[in-house]
Design a protein around this motif. Structure first.
Motif, mmCIF file in Angstrom:
data_model
loop_
_atom_site.group_PDB
_atom_site.id
_atom_site.type_symbol
_atom_site.label_atom_id
_atom_site.label_comp_id
_atom_site.label_asym_id
_atom_site.label_seq_id
_atom_site.Cartn_x
_atom_site.Cartn_y
_atom_site.Cartn_z
ATOM 1 N N GLY A 143 0.797 -1.229 -0.073
ATOM 2 C CA GLY A 143 0.009 0.106 -0.107
ATOM 3 C C GLY A 143 0.828 1.427 -0.031
ATOM 4 N N GLY A 144 0.338 2.301 0.742
ATOM 5 C CA GLY A 144 1.086 3.625 0.700
ATOM 6 C C GLY A 144 1.012 4.161 -0.780
ATOM 7 N N GLU A 145 1.520 5.609 -0.694
ATOM 8 C CA GLU A 145 1.639 6.423 -2.109
ATOM 9 C C GLU A 145 2.696 6.120 -2.959
ATOM 10 N N PRO A 146 2.403 5.802 -4.257
ATOM 11 C CA PRO A 146 3.552 5.372 -5.289
ATOM 12 C C PRO A 146 4.610 6.525 -5.119
ATOM 13 N N PHE A 147 5.508 5.942 -5.752
ATOM 14 C CA PHE A 147 6.959 6.964 -6.410
ATOM 15 C C PHE A 147 7.682 7.368 -4.891
ATOM 16 N N ARG A 148 7.422 6.858 -3.539
ATOM 17 C CA ARG A 148 7.997 7.152 -2.501
ATOM 18 C C ARG A 148 8.898 5.778 -2.274
ATOM 19 N N LEU A 149 10.367 5.979 -2.053
ATOM 20 C CA LEU A 149 11.162 4.905 -1.872
ATOM 21 C C LEU A 149 11.961 4.708 -0.555
ATOM 22 N N LYS A 150 12.695 6.007 -0.448
ATOM 23 C CA LYS A 150 13.556 6.136 0.761
ATOM 24 C C LYS A 150 13.196 7.261 1.611
ATOM 25 N N GLY A 151 13.523 7.403 2.873
ATOM 26 C CA GLY A 151 13.503 8.486 3.593
ATOM 27 C C GLY A 151 14.582 9.330 3.639
ATOM 28 N N GLU A 152 14.596 10.336 4.489
ATOM 29 C CA GLU A 152 15.575 11.299 4.379
ATOM 30 C C GLU A 152 16.805 10.854 4.839
ATOM 31 N N ASP A 153 16.845 9.613 5.881
ATOM 32 C CA ASP A 153 17.949 8.770 6.435
ATOM 33 C C ASP A 153 18.440 7.702 5.292
ATOM 34 N N GLY A 154 17.839 7.828 4.262
ATOM 35 C CA GLY A 154 18.526 6.939 3.072
ATOM 36 C C GLY A 154 17.851 5.577 3.012
ATOM 37 N N LYS A 155 17.375 5.121 4.236
ATOM 38 C CA LYS A 155 16.619 3.802 4.455
ATOM 39 C C LYS A 155 15.156 3.813 3.525
ATOM 40 N N TYR A 156 15.231 2.626 3.176
ATOM 41 C CA TYR A 156 13.871 2.332 2.586
ATOM 42 C C TYR A 156 12.741 2.693 3.590
ATOM 43 N N LEU A 157 11.575 3.215 3.215
ATOM 44 C CA LEU A 157 10.387 3.400 3.670
ATOM 45 C C LEU A 157 9.837 1.908 4.177
ATOM 46 N N PRO A 158 9.256 2.018 5.468
ATOM 47 C CA PRO A 158 8.710 0.758 5.982
ATOM 48 C C PRO A 158 7.827 0.109 4.982
ATOM 49 N N GLU A 159 7.033 0.728 4.197
ATOM 50 C CA GLU A 159 5.975 0.151 3.448
ATOM 51 C C GLU A 159 6.591 -0.442 1.977
ATOM 52 N N VAL A 160 7.836 -0.064 1.812
ATOM 53 C CA VAL A 160 8.606 -0.638 0.637
ATOM 54 C C VAL A 160 9.130 -2.299 0.897
ATOM 55 N N LEU A 161 8.407 -3.130 0.073
ATOM 56 C CA LEU A 161 8.911 -4.555 0.122
ATOM 57 C C LEU A 161 10.182 -4.917 -0.841
ATOM 58 N N LEU A 162 9.885 -4.209 -2.076
ATOM 59 C CA LEU A 162 11.091 -4.791 -3.021
ATOM 60 C C LEU A 162 11.331 -3.575 -3.808
ATOM 61 N N ASP A 163 12.737 -3.681 -4.071
ATOM 62 C CA ASP A 163 13.301 -2.421 -5.108
ATOM 63 C C ASP A 163 14.167 -3.179 -6.136
ATOM 64 N N LEU A 164 13.678 -3.466 -7.360
ATOM 65 C CA LEU A 164 14.431 -4.299 -8.398
ATOM 66 C C LEU A 164 14.423 -3.667 -9.586
ATOM 67 N N ASP A 165 15.793 -3.791 -10.158
ATOM 68 C CA ASP A 165 16.247 -3.071 -11.169
ATOM 69 C C ASP A 165 16.681 -4.110 -12.327
ATOM 70 N N TYR A 166 15.997 -3.993 -13.533
ATOM 71 C CA TYR A 166 15.807 -5.110 -14.647
ATOM 72 C C TYR A 166 15.752 -4.372 -15.965
ATOM 73 N N TRP A 167 16.616 -5.277 -16.821
ATOM 74 C CA TRP A 167 16.178 -4.869 -18.435
ATOM 75 C C TRP A 167 15.065 -5.974 -19.018
ATOM 76 N N ALA A 168 14.354 -5.307 -19.782
ATOM 77 C CA ALA A 168 13.352 -6.318 -20.587
ATOM 78 C C ALA A 168 13.354 -5.714 -21.865
ATOM 79 N N LEU A 169 12.857 -6.681 -22.815
ATOM 80 C CA LEU A 169 12.695 -6.294 -24.317
ATOM 81 C C LEU A 169 11.395 -6.057 -24.752
ATOM 82 N N MET A 170 11.318 -4.989 -25.540
ATOM 83 C CA MET A 170 9.942 -4.308 -26.041
ATOM 84 C C MET A 170 9.864 -4.149 -27.504
ATOM 85 N N PRO A 171 8.868 -3.924 -28.227
ATOM 86 C CA PRO A 171 8.945 -3.626 -29.597
ATOM 87 C C PRO A 171 9.104 -1.974 -29.684
ATOM 88 N N MET A 172 9.773 -2.008 -30.732
ATOM 89 C CA MET A 172 10.236 -0.499 -31.125
ATOM 90 C C MET A 172 9.206 -0.029 -31.897
#
Length: 348
Positions: free
Chosen positions: A319-348
């Motif tokens: 839940g929680g508001e989208p686009f919020r990731l970390k607090g001012e202390d640089g730590k993940y907010l308690p509602e954030v479960l996963l932070d994933l960085d990936y490449w995908a293929l998409m039609p041009m």
């Protein structure tokens, strides 16, 4: 006739059992079938067309529809659990992951891991183990590889700490590192059948997408998923294993749920081909409602006809508001479960 007594059961490896350079060949290869696809689509709202339709896949240059990229990942990952994370406190992160070949029904997958790093924690009770895992098919071809690191309990608190070795891992793979499946061709891609009109050129670096939908995690579905991938980690099964008496939801379950939710806004991000980084920011438990949002981090052309690569940050929250990731202390907010960085293929 009297039988000999002895230790027949395996308590799993503890931190002091690992050595840098050790290669572990994991047990129980698995032949996959259409059953994996059906169960994967029953567990998650997965709707990407390339993994749903043989005919759609053939138009895109593949011989048939592969097994979902993350389903193949879970199968390879599950093999490693008895040897790597059976006694883990937490799975901490991923890096340098690449899908090297599609996995099709009839393929038999097995896994092996090399220990590439060790570091005992200051409390002397646990340590971090880094491994590089490869999944191979029945022909000995690597279908994927990735690094992950886990926090593992010590069996003997007096066991001496090993020499600290922290591997240098790339913060992200470049477009040149990506492997595009042989024959993939999006020049005749059918956007109507795929479900959305948005192509590679419609996305801007820095753009954020709220995927809108949410799914409440059920204990029964999580247990089915964890058994499906033959993941034997105690924290997922045994409610007495954690002080709070709660079973931890397998992080891969959260990854697949978030990826499936991302269909709404990224229906044409068809194939995951690289995993740059990943963190399970906070534990997930049954009853949590998972939502997801994405950020476009990069884009690149590939040499395949009509195929572009898009680098995405996928964030799962309870839940929680989208686009919020970390607090001012640089730590993940308690509602954030996963932070994933990936490449995908998409039609041009």
């Amino acid at each position: 006739m009297a039988s000999a007594t002895g230790q027949k059961t395996d308590p799993g490896r503890f931190f002091e059992d690992y050595r840098v350079g050790q290669v572990i060949r994991h047990a129980v290869p698995r032949t996959v079938s259409g059953g994996e696809r059906a169960l994967y689509h029953a567990l998650y709202p997965a709707r990407h067309a390339l993994y749903s339709s043989d005919e759609f896949a053939r138009v895109c240059g593949l011989p048939s529809s592969p097994i979902d990229d993350l389903a193949a990942f879970h199968i390879v990952f599950g093999k490693t659990v008895p040897d790597v994370s059976l006694n883990a406190v937490a799975n901490l992160g991923y890096a340098e992951g690449r899908w090297l070949k599609p996995v099709y029904p009839g393929d038999t997958l097995r896994s092996e891991s090399e220990v590439i790093g060790l570091k005992q924690n200051s409390n002397g009770k646990t340590g971090v183990v880094w491994v590089r895992t490869r999944g191979m098919n029945q022909r000995g071809e690597a279908v994927m590889e990735y690094c992950r690191w886990v926090m593992v309990r010590k069996r003997d608190l007096d066991a001496p700490a090993p020499e600290t070795v922290v591997p240098e891992l790339k913060p992200a793979l470049s477009a040149a590192d990506l492997v595009v499946p042989e024959g993939l061709d999006f020049s005749s891609y059918d956007f109507r059948l795929a479900g959305e009109p948005h192509r590679w050129g419609d996305y801007e670096i820095g753009e954020t997408i709220d995927h809108v939908d949410g799914v409440t995690i059920e204990e029964a579905e999580h247990m089915m998923a964890t058994r499906l991938w033959q993941n034997t980690a105690k924290v997922h099964f045994d409610a007495t294993f954690r002080p709070d008496g709660r079973r931890l939801i397998y992080g891969g379950h959260v990854i697949s749920m978030a990826r499936a939710l991302s269909f709404n806004g990224l229906a044409n991000a068809q194939m995951i081909v690289a995993l740059n980084a990943g963190a399970h920011a906070n534990p997930c438990f049954a009853g949590d409602t998972v939502k997801a949002w994405s950020e476009v981090l990069d884009k690149a052309e590939t040499g395949a006809p009509g195929v572009g690569a898009i680098r995405l940050r996928l964030v799962a929250t309870r839940g929680g508001e989208p686009f919020r990731l970390k607090g001012e202390d640089g730590k993940y907010l308690p509602e954030v479960l996963l932070d994933l960085d990936y490449w995908a293929l998409m039609p041009m």
